[in-house]
Design a protein around this motif. Structure first.
Motif, short mmCIF file in Angstrom:
data_model
loop_
_atom_site.label_atom_id
_atom_site.label_comp_id
_atom_site.label_asym_id
_atom_site.label_seq_id
_atom_site.Cartn_x
_atom_site.Cartn_y
_atom_site.Cartn_z
N VAL A 154 -47.54 -34.46 2.56
CA VAL A 154 -48.02 -33.15 1.71
C VAL A 154 -46.85 -32.61 2.56
O VAL A 154 -46.21 -31.44 2.06
CB VAL A 154 -49.09 -33.12 1.95
N HIS A 155 -46.88 -32.79 3.03
CA HIS A 155 -46.29 -31.38 4.80
C HIS A 155 -44.31 -31.16 4.11
O HIS A 155 -44.00 -30.53 3.71
CB HIS A 155 -46.51 -31.24 6.03
N HIS A 159 -50.65 -26.07 3.77
CA HIS A 159 -51.63 -26.51 4.97
C HIS A 159 -53.24 -26.62 5.01
O HIS A 159 -53.67 -27.36 5.38
CB HIS A 159 -50.55 -25.92 6.22
N ILE A 201 -47.00 -27.95 -5.34
CA ILE A 201 -48.23 -28.42 -4.39
C ILE A 201 -49.25 -26.91 -5.01
O ILE A 201 -50.60 -27.08 -4.48
CB ILE A 201 -47.44 -28.29 -3.48
N ALA A 256 -48.71 -34.64 -4.14
CA ALA A 256 -47.16 -34.61 -3.51
C ALA A 256 -46.63 -36.21 -3.75
O ALA A 256 -45.32 -35.91 -4.17
CB ALA A 256 -47.70 -34.54 -1.70
N PHE A 273 -41.72 -29.57 8.36
CA PHE A 273 -40.82 -28.46 7.98
C PHE A 273 -40.62 -28.68 8.96
O PHE A 273 -38.59 -28.58 8.69
CB PHE A 273 -41.88 -27.62 7.94
N LEU A 326 -47.37 -19.14 1.15
CA LEU A 326 -47.01 -20.22 -0.01
C LEU A 326 -47.35 -21.83 0.92
O LEU A 326 -48.12 -23.08 1.10
CB LEU A 326 -45.86 -20.81 -0.76
N LEU A 327 -46.55 -21.84 2.33
CA LEU A 327 -46.91 -23.21 3.02
C LEU A 327 -47.80 -23.02 3.90
O LEU A 327 -49.11 -24.13 3.75
CB LEU A 327 -46.21 -22.79 3.86
N GLU A 351 -40.69 -27.84 -1.64
CA GLU A 351 -41.17 -26.44 -2.56
C GLU A 351 -40.94 -25.78 -2.05
O GLU A 351 -40.20 -24.81 -3.12
CB GLU A 351 -42.72 -27.34 -3.09
N ALA A 352 -40.66 -25.23 -0.75
CA ALA A 352 -41.29 -23.75 -0.28
C ALA A 352 -39.87 -23.52 0.28
O ALA A 352 -38.71 -22.49 -1.22
CB ALA A 352 -41.67 -22.96 0.60
N ALA A 399 -43.31 -32.43 0.87
CA ALA A 399 -43.07 -31.74 -0.22
C ALA A 399 -43.33 -30.39 -0.31
O ALA A 399 -42.69 -29.71 -1.04
CB ALA A 399 -43.95 -32.79 -1.29
N ALA A 400 -44.20 -30.21 0.57
CA ALA A 400 -44.55 -29.05 0.76
C ALA A 400 -42.90 -27.71 0.70
O ALA A 400 -42.97 -27.00 0.89
CB ALA A 400 -45.88 -28.45 0.90
N ALA A 401 -43.00 -28.46 2.29
CA ALA A 401 -41.60 -27.73 2.87
C ALA A 401 -40.00 -27.78 1.80
O ALA A 401 -39.04 -26.66 1.54
CB ALA A 401 -41.37 -28.59 3.99
#
Lengths: 308, 308
Positions: free
Chosen positions: B184-185, A185, A261, B265, B220, A180-181, B191-192, B187-189
């Motif tokens: 983005v990173h 990325h 995302i 994001a 992250f 996912l990450l 989410e993950a 928000a992605a962190a």
């Protein structure tokens, strides 16, 4: 080293072949199979045995490493016609390395254990170069007996083995979270780099500055050089991420967990594949942005003048 | 050290105050102002002068550092009533550090240069602790004369100064690209990590494994500990990213450049702010996911039982 084992490697793509060659180097007797000829030929040249089917590769072996593309292929090469489960030695070990949903890993483990085998849920990461060097990272879960049986094999193929739990599905889950990450990325790196181009920035300088800043990621540092060099030969293809983020998306939907995302990133890989770049390097998402925005990237024909 | 300068610092939030204190430590005579009292008091206690207005802080100064929230505030404190431009010494230097659109940076530079000042477009990154330590990263662009005048100040506040070009707007552009990725990173962190929770994984182990894997990012590694500790006191607030990704989004739209990942994001930060967490740490996006999915995070009351 430990005593030589008879090991089958099912799937001789860039990852499986690297693992097979690492096992040969460690002194094991390796039989491998793949639908494609090049992997079989490379294994035979290195002193392994190129088999015609999973069943032939696995005949009497004490372990089978399954390094195919997804859960469906894993099921087929293990339990389908000419599958490995029919010919492995009693009590043998199955090491399953394809990225798949945790539920699939649990299902295959149950079926394997019912048949008297040990099963290690062992997704891998690191790429082709590390596979060849025997330096992969393995995210593994399974019974203590499975880990015990796997130890001589893992020591030949991996630099790092994360032992994540006592049952199948946990390794698969960790890999899914990583993917996912990783996928987000890559897509974000491509979005940001072409956005930087649209702002008129020097992309080499952007890479240099962002790599030292809070906006960096492992994937930014690994993939952006492909964009800067205009080199989209597939070190890892777009199709890997349409697949892996597809699995992520399926799991989120079936578990009622929203993944906005990851969903955006998946759509970008799908769009890049749709634009004809499915088999190119996953940094090709940058080419998609550049084509949409009418911008020029290193090594890329300006949109409108290309002949492809 | 260089000879002491009279320097105004406009904006004494966590970043501006740290920069002001670093300048005091380097021996400069610092006057600062802020609408809020705590920053002024801290500066006065450290030996600086707490001024009531930008004009007072800047009176006769050879440099003004503007460390406010956005372009509108920058314009007001420089060129509005009681603005610094009216009282700075002739030929003084303006260092502008708020995140803003490149077009705004160019506009302010033109106006400053018309009035006979030097202007350095100098967004910063690194956070409050590095601001206080004089160890920020500065992404700067401007004329050689602006850089020359800024050198003694930059050496007091920054560990790294990226000199990115000869005109205003380039520094702002680099910062915007960095903020796109950083947002983005984060928000992605989030989410993950909450997705990992939904899969039943041990989050401490997820952090440990992913930090060593291809899925990692600077954000992250920096923000996930806040989730693991359940500590949402704002080291950097959600509102910073509704603002910065808002700027990114505006630039993309006005320049006809699509930014689907950044847009996703941004919506997550907006949703987190809408849920009452605008002033909390930006890792609060994880709490939004947890509340939506009915999952429990460290230090967080399970949804449905909270009293907030």
């Amino acid at each position: 080293m430990a005593s030589p084992l008879d090991v089958a490697v099912i799937g001789l793509g860039s990852m499986g072949l690297g693992m097979a060659l690492s096992l040969v180097r460690a002194g094991h007797r390796v039989a491998g199979c793949d639908i494609a000829e090049p992997g079989r030929a490379a294994l035979a040249a290195a002193g392994g045995h190129a088999a015609a089917t999973p069943a032939e590769a696995a005949r009497g072996a004490s372990a089978a490493l399954v390094v195919v593309v997804n859960a469906a292929q894993t099921e087929a090469v293990l339990f389908g016609p000419e599958g490995a489960a029919a010919t492995l030695a009693p009590g043998a070990l199955i090491v399953s390395s394809a990225t798949m949903a945790p539920a699939d890993a649990r299902r295959f483990a149950a079926r394997a254990e019912e048949a008297g085998f040990h099963y290690l849920d062992a997704p891998i990461s690191g790429g082709a170069a590390k596979a060849e060097a025997g330096a992969l990272t393995v995210m593994a879960s399974g019974s203590p007996a499975a880990f015990e049986a796997a130890r001589p094999l893992l020591s030949a193929i991996a630099a790092t083995v994360h032992e994540l739990g006592g049952e199948a599905g946990i390794g698969a889950s960790f890999k899914i979270v990583n993917q996912l990450l990783a996928g987000v990325h890559i897509a974000a790196a491509c979005e940001a780099m072409v956005f930087a181009k649209s702002l008129g920035l020097d992309l080499d300088r952007v890479f240099e500055v962002i790599s030292q800043s809070a906006g960096t990621s492992w994937m930014f540092e690994n993939r952006v050089p492909h964009i800067l060099e205009g080199d989209y030969r597939p070190k890892s293809a777009v199709s890997i991420f349409t697949k892996d983020l597809g699995i992520v998306s399926d799991i989120g939907r079936s578990g009622s967990f929203p993944l906005p995302i990851a969903a955006s990133a998946l759509q970008l890989f799908v769009a890049t594949a749709a634009a004809g770049m499915a088999r190119d390097d996953d940094a090709s998402v940058a080419r998609l942005y550049a084509r949409i925005a009418g911008l020029d990237l290193p090594g890329e024909t300006p949109p409108g003048t290309e002949t492809r």
